[in-house]
Design a protein around this motif. Structure first.
Motif, PDB file in Angstrom:
ATOM      1  N   GLN A 230       0.803  -1.222   0.000  1.00  0.00           N
ATOM      2  CA  GLN A 230       0.000   0.000   0.000  1.00  0.00           C
ATOM      3  C   GLN A 230       0.836   1.272   0.000  1.00  0.00           C
ATOM      4  O   GLN A 230       0.401   2.302  -0.508  1.00  0.00           O
ATOM      5  N   PHE A 231       2.028   1.201   0.554  1.00  0.00           N
ATOM      6  CA  PHE A 231       2.882   2.376   0.689  1.00  0.00           C
ATOM      7  C   PHE A 231       3.349   2.878  -0.683  1.00  0.00           C
ATOM      8  O   PHE A 231       3.640   2.100  -1.590  1.00  0.00           O
ATOM      9  N   SER A 232       3.412   4.197  -0.820  1.00  0.00           N
ATOM     10  CA  SER A 232       3.919   4.774  -2.071  1.00  0.00           C
ATOM     11  C   SER A 232       4.785   5.999  -1.774  1.00  0.00           C
ATOM     12  O   SER A 232       4.563   6.722  -0.809  1.00  0.00           O
ATOM     13  N   LEU A 233       5.780   6.209  -2.630  1.00  0.00           N
ATOM     14  CA  LEU A 233       6.737   7.312  -2.485  1.00  0.00           C
ATOM     15  C   LEU A 233       7.078   7.870  -3.857  1.00  0.00           C
ATOM     16  O   LEU A 233       7.288   7.111  -4.807  1.00  0.00           O
ATOM     17  N   ASN A 234       7.131   9.192  -3.966  1.00  0.00           N
ATOM     18  CA  ASN A 234       7.604   9.869  -5.168  1.00  0.00           C
ATOM     19  C   ASN A 234       8.617  10.938  -4.787  1.00  0.00           C
ATOM     20  O   ASN A 234       8.349  11.747  -3.894  1.00  0.00           O
ATOM     21  N   TRP A 235       9.771  10.931  -5.447  1.00  0.00           N
ATOM     22  CA  TRP A 235      10.720  12.042  -5.368  1.00  0.00           C
ATOM     23  C   TRP A 235      10.715  12.742  -6.724  1.00  0.00           C
ATOM     24  O   TRP A 235      10.873  12.100  -7.762  1.00  0.00           O
ATOM     25  N   THR A 236      10.521  14.056  -6.711  1.00  0.00           N
ATOM     26  CA  THR A 236      10.545  14.814  -7.961  1.00  0.00           C
ATOM     27  C   THR A 236      11.547  15.961  -7.862  1.00  0.00           C
ATOM     28  O   THR A 236      11.925  16.379  -6.769  1.00  0.00           O
TER      29      THR A 236
ATOM     30  N   GLY B  26      18.360  23.117  -7.207  1.00  0.00           N
ATOM     31  CA  GLY B  26      16.934  23.186  -7.471  1.00  0.00           C
ATOM     32  C   GLY B  26      16.138  22.695  -6.280  1.00  0.00           C
ATOM     33  O   GLY B  26      16.644  22.622  -5.150  1.00  0.00           O
ATOM     34  N   ILE B  27      14.892  22.351  -6.527  1.00  0.00           N
ATOM     35  CA  ILE B  27      13.977  21.923  -5.477  1.00  0.00           C
ATOM     36  C   ILE B  27      13.685  20.431  -5.624  1.00  0.00           C
ATOM     37  O   ILE B  27      13.329  19.954  -6.707  1.00  0.00           O
ATOM     38  N   TYR B  28      13.819  19.714  -4.516  1.00  0.00           N
ATOM     39  CA  TYR B  28      13.555  18.272  -4.479  1.00  0.00           C
ATOM     40  C   TYR B  28      12.340  18.024  -3.596  1.00  0.00           C
ATOM     41  O   TYR B  28      12.328  18.393  -2.423  1.00  0.00           O
ATOM     42  N   ASN B  29      11.309  17.423  -4.180  1.00  0.00           N
ATOM     43  CA  ASN B  29      10.035  17.217  -3.493  1.00  0.00           C
ATOM     44  C   ASN B  29       9.851  15.756  -3.095  1.00  0.00           C
ATOM     45  O   ASN B  29      10.067  14.850  -3.907  1.00  0.00           O
ATOM     46  N   CYS B  30       9.442  15.558  -1.860  1.00  0.00           N
ATOM     47  CA  CYS B  30       9.252  14.216  -1.292  1.00  0.00           C
ATOM     48  C   CYS B  30       7.758  14.025  -0.988  1.00  0.00           C
ATOM     49  O   CYS B  30       7.192  14.738  -0.160  1.00  0.00           O
ATOM     50  N   TYR B  31       7.110  13.064  -1.671  1.00  0.00           N
ATOM     51  CA  TYR B  31       5.688  12.773  -1.475  1.00  0.00           C
ATOM     52  C   TYR B  31       5.536  11.367  -0.900  1.00  0.00           C
ATOM     53  O   TYR B  31       6.077  10.409  -1.459  1.00  0.00           O
ATOM     54  N   VAL B  32       4.775  11.238   0.190  1.00  0.00           N
ATOM     55  CA  VAL B  32       4.618   9.949   0.866  1.00  0.00           C
ATOM     56  C   VAL B  32       3.147   9.682   1.152  1.00  0.00           C
ATOM     57  O   VAL B  32       2.411  10.567   1.589  1.00  0.00           O
ATOM     58  N   LEU B  33       2.717   8.452   0.893  1.00  0.00           N
ATOM     59  CA  LEU B  33       1.360   8.018   1.242  1.00  0.00           C
ATOM     60  C   LEU B  33       1.451   6.656   1.920  1.00  0.00           C
ATOM     61  O   LEU B  33       2.042   5.726   1.373  1.00  0.00           O
ATOM     62  N   ASN B  34       0.899   6.567   3.132  1.00  0.00           N
ATOM     63  CA  ASN B  34       0.951   5.323   3.897  1.00  0.00           C
ATOM     64  C   ASN B  34      -0.451   4.966   4.417  1.00  0.00           C
ATOM     65  O   ASN B  34      -0.796   5.279   5.554  1.00  0.00           O
ATOM     66  N   PRO B  35      -1.293   4.331   3.574  1.00  0.00           N
ATOM     67  CA  PRO B  35      -2.635   3.948   4.019  1.00  0.00           C
ATOM     68  C   PRO B  35      -2.558   3.065   5.268  1.00  0.00           C
ATOM     69  O   PRO B  35      -1.581   2.325   5.434  1.00  0.00           O
ATOM     70  N   PRO B  36      -3.579   3.177   6.162  1.00  0.00           N
ATOM     71  CA  PRO B  36      -4.858   3.859   5.971  1.00  0.00           C
ATOM     72  C   PRO B  36      -4.854   5.367   6.197  1.00  0.00           C
ATOM     73  O   PRO B  36      -5.924   5.960   6.254  1.00  0.00           O
TER      74      PRO B  36
END
Length: 215
Positions: free
Chosen positions: A62-68, A123-133
């Motif tokens: 379920q866990f998801s991670l994005n670095w942009t 530049g800018i490094y963005n960290c997005y995290v989603l850990n259901p529930p």
């Protein structure tokens, strides 16, 4: 001594204060923490640290991670690192094979290391995290500054002592706030579940038949 990255003491204090304030509201979103600015010497390696707090255990399914990456605040984001069941390096031409995931999601750490830092890596490094529930995705960003020479050295003994004291205090406060927040969140979820069950039971009589009013 050639330090690979610097985080000035005032920035460290403000980072801790930001974390404290971000944990105070009892909202449903999870918290993602990262230093707002990191400086690295051209040609060295630097760790871009990103951690998160969650009331729930990390499940890889379920866990998801994005670095942009963004060249500027108004520029489009480029995805270069992702976690979906496993870590996936998108190998942008910009970075090649210089990106190494050095975090551990099970320990709420999603940091990565950028090797052989170049001036173009600013530049800018963005960290997005989603850990259901947890329902809402958490977010933090880091502004990377690339230096061509080491900054002058200063005696920071007093700053280190003060920073350690403040950091220890903030760590305790953050821990307490996280415990309170997790208890509140799980209690609210139980109440929502109970309300839903009560509403469903209200549509039927004791034997599971529809009430007269609903026929």
């Amino acid at each position: 001594m050639s330090p690979e990255a610097w985080l000035p003491q005032p920035t460290l204090f403000l980072t801790g204060l930001t974390l404290l304030l971000s944990l105070a509201p009892p909202g449903l979103g999870m918290e993602v923490m990262a230093p707002p600015t990191i400086s690295a010497l051209n040609g060295t390696s630097v760790k871009l640290s990103c951690t998160f707090n969650s009331c729930y255990k990390v499940e890889n399914k379920q866990f998801s991670l994005n670095w942009t990456y963004q060249e500027c605040s108004n520029c489009s984001e480029e995805l270069f690192l992702q976690f979906r069941m496993k870590i996936m390096n998108k190998q942008l031409d910009r970075f090649g094979n210089r990106v190494e995931f050095t975090g551990n999601p099970a320990k709420y750490d999603v940091s990565f290391t950028l090797k052989n830092v170049q001036l173009e890596d600013e530049g800018i490094y963005n960290c997005y995290v989603l850990n259901p529930p947890d329902r809402h995705r958490g977010y933090a960003s880091i502004s990377l500054k690339v230096l061509t020479e080491e900054p002058p050295k200063h005696d920071s003994t007093v700053a280190v002592i003060v920073g350690a004291s403040v950091g220890g205090f903030l760590a305790v406060v953050i821990l307490v706030l996280m415990v309170v927040k997790c208890v509140r969140r799980k209690k609210q979820q139980r109440l929502n579940t109970d309300d839903q069950k009560t509403e469903e039971e209200g549509k039927t009589d004791g034997e599971g038949n529809p009430d007269e009013g609903t026929k």
